[in-house]
Write a protein that holds these residues in place. Sequence first.
Motif, PDB file in Angstrom:
ATOM      1  N   ALA A 163      -8.577 -16.772  -0.295  1.00 50.89           N
ATOM      2  CA  ALA A 163      -9.396 -16.006   0.573  1.00 50.89           C
ATOM      3  C   ALA A 163     -10.719 -16.311   0.708  1.00 50.89           C
ATOM      4  O   ALA A 163     -11.355 -16.363   1.788  1.00 50.89           O
ATOM      5  CB  ALA A 163      -9.247 -14.251   0.214  1.00 50.89           C
TER       6      ALA A 163
ATOM      7  N   ILE B 111       0.905  -1.211   0.046  1.00 49.64           N
ATOM      8  CA  ILE B 111      -0.086   0.093   0.035  1.00 49.64           C
ATOM      9  C   ILE B 111       0.966   1.240  -0.031  1.00 49.64           C
ATOM     10  O   ILE B 111       1.999   1.229   0.436  1.00 49.64           O
ATOM     11  CB  ILE B 111      -0.830   0.047   1.307  1.00 49.64           C
ATOM     12  CG1 ILE B 111      -1.948   1.079   1.199  1.00 49.64           C
ATOM     13  CG2 ILE B 111      -0.212   0.071   2.710  1.00 49.64           C
ATOM     14  CD1 ILE B 111      -3.221   0.935   2.045  1.00 49.64           C
TER      15      ILE B 111
ATOM     16  N   GLY C 150      -4.910 -10.285   1.716  1.00 48.06           N
ATOM     17  CA  GLY C 150      -3.844  -9.940   0.925  1.00 48.06           C
ATOM     18  C   GLY C 150      -2.920  -9.321   2.114  1.00 48.06           C
ATOM     19  O   GLY C 150      -2.726  -8.246   2.165  1.00 48.06           O
TER      20      GLY C 150
ATOM     21  N   ASP D   4      -7.268  -6.092  -0.282  1.00 50.30           N
ATOM     22  CA  ASP D   4      -6.147  -5.811  -1.121  1.00 50.30           C
ATOM     23  C   ASP D   4      -5.484  -7.026  -1.758  1.00 50.30           C
ATOM     24  O   ASP D   4      -4.391  -7.320  -1.658  1.00 50.30           O
ATOM     25  CB  ASP D   4      -5.228  -5.126  -0.188  1.00 50.30           C
ATOM     26  CG  ASP D   4      -3.898  -4.378  -0.936  1.00 50.30           C
ATOM     27  OD1 ASP D   4      -4.323  -4.187  -2.306  1.00 50.30           O
ATOM     28  OD2 ASP D   4      -2.881  -4.160  -0.464  1.00 50.30           O
TER      29      ASP D   4
ATOM     30  N   SER E 120       1.215  -3.304   5.031  1.00 47.66           N
ATOM     31  CA  SER E 120      -0.119  -2.982   5.437  1.00 47.66           C
ATOM     32  C   SER E 120      -0.620  -3.670   6.738  1.00 47.66           C
ATOM     33  O   SER E 120      -1.376  -2.905   7.741  1.00 47.66           O
ATOM     34  CB  SER E 120      -1.457  -3.239   4.493  1.00 47.66           C
ATOM     35  OG  SER E 120      -1.475  -4.668   4.034  1.00 47.66           O
TER      36      SER E 120
ATOM     37  N   GLU F 227      -3.867 -15.028   3.108  1.00 46.04           N
ATOM     38  CA  GLU F 227      -2.915 -14.789   2.244  1.00 46.04           C
ATOM     39  C   GLU F 227      -2.759 -16.058   1.420  1.00 46.04           C
ATOM     40  O   GLU F 227      -2.714 -17.259   1.963  1.00 46.04           O
ATOM     41  CB  GLU F 227      -1.573 -14.485   2.952  1.00 46.04           C
ATOM     42  CG  GLU F 227      -0.463 -14.618   1.883  1.00 46.04           C
ATOM     43  CD  GLU F 227      -0.625 -13.562   0.619  1.00 46.04           C
ATOM     44  OE1 GLU F 227      -0.761 -12.670   0.682  1.00 46.04           O
ATOM     45  OE2 GLU F 227      -0.214 -14.530  -0.546  1.00 46.04           O
ATOM     46  N   LEU F 228      -2.842 -16.153   0.101  1.00 49.31           N
ATOM     47  CA  LEU F 228      -2.891 -17.385  -0.693  1.00 49.31           C
ATOM     48  C   LEU F 228      -1.398 -17.817  -0.592  1.00 49.31           C
ATOM     49  O   LEU F 228      -1.377 -19.209  -0.405  1.00 49.31           O
ATOM     50  CB  LEU F 228      -2.965 -16.717  -2.367  1.00 49.31           C
ATOM     51  CG  LEU F 228      -3.002 -17.930  -3.161  1.00 49.31           C
ATOM     52  CD1 LEU F 228      -4.078 -18.686  -3.065  1.00 49.31           C
ATOM     53  CD2 LEU F 228      -2.995 -17.117  -4.652  1.00 49.31           C
TER      54      LEU F 228
END
Length: 209
Positions: A112, A35, A59, A132, A65, A83-84
């Motif tokens: 997610a 960000i 994310g 995000d 962030s 988070e992936l």
Amino acid sequence: MPNQEEYSEQLYTEDALLLKVKQAIKDSGMPEVSIAPGYGRLLTMLVAASRSTRILEIGALGGYSGICLCRGLSKAGRLTSLELKAEYAELAGRHLEEAGFGEAVEYKLGPALDSLKLLEAEGRTFDFFFIDADKENYPNYLEYAIKLAAPGAVIAGDNIFLRGRTLNAEKNGPAVQAMRRFNEMIASDERLTSTLLPAYDGLALAVVK
Ligand SMILES: C[S@@+](CC[C@H](N)C(=O)[O-])C[C@H]1O[C@@H](n2cnc3c(N)ncnc32)[C@H](O)[C@@H]1O
């Protein structure tokens, strides 16, 4: 002459830890898409002003962030971050630890949408959402955020202009279409009070009524 964002940024000193996070992301060959600093500061302010204690981030990347969000939390507050990629969550976790928020954060790995389904099944609710991750799912993430929102919860969504593609009538890929839909939902959904901030790559802000 600096532009408005450069002018604003030069009044602040980006702190050493956030600079370190960005450097680690670069060194690891991860995408440099944390960000913008001004919006990071805004997240800290909004979490503090809303007195949020349960934050959901979609994310994590390298934790930039996440640190900004946790900086606005009171001692009892917690960040749940979806988070992936395991290696990204691991790096983010190290940075949150270094920032003093190791105990405040939990990472949920995988797509997610799967994590959101589980959080809904568990009856979890949140005071603050930061969206995000993959842009194609922004409308789905917004629907989930509204579902999991405590009354008065804040929702923020980053990159709403997709570096100009959202505004360009010649661009109509899946991410662009999803982002236009997301922005329209934010602007017109009667369950929300909202605004769109046009600085940097754009930030959507809403409060769930
Ligand atoms: C723009 S970056 C997040 C930046 C981070 N919020 C920050 O400002 O420090 C997007 C992140 O979303 C993750 N992501 C992409 N698709 C995802 C999915 N389907 N589920 C969960 N995370 C996803 C990516 O791996 C990446 O870490």
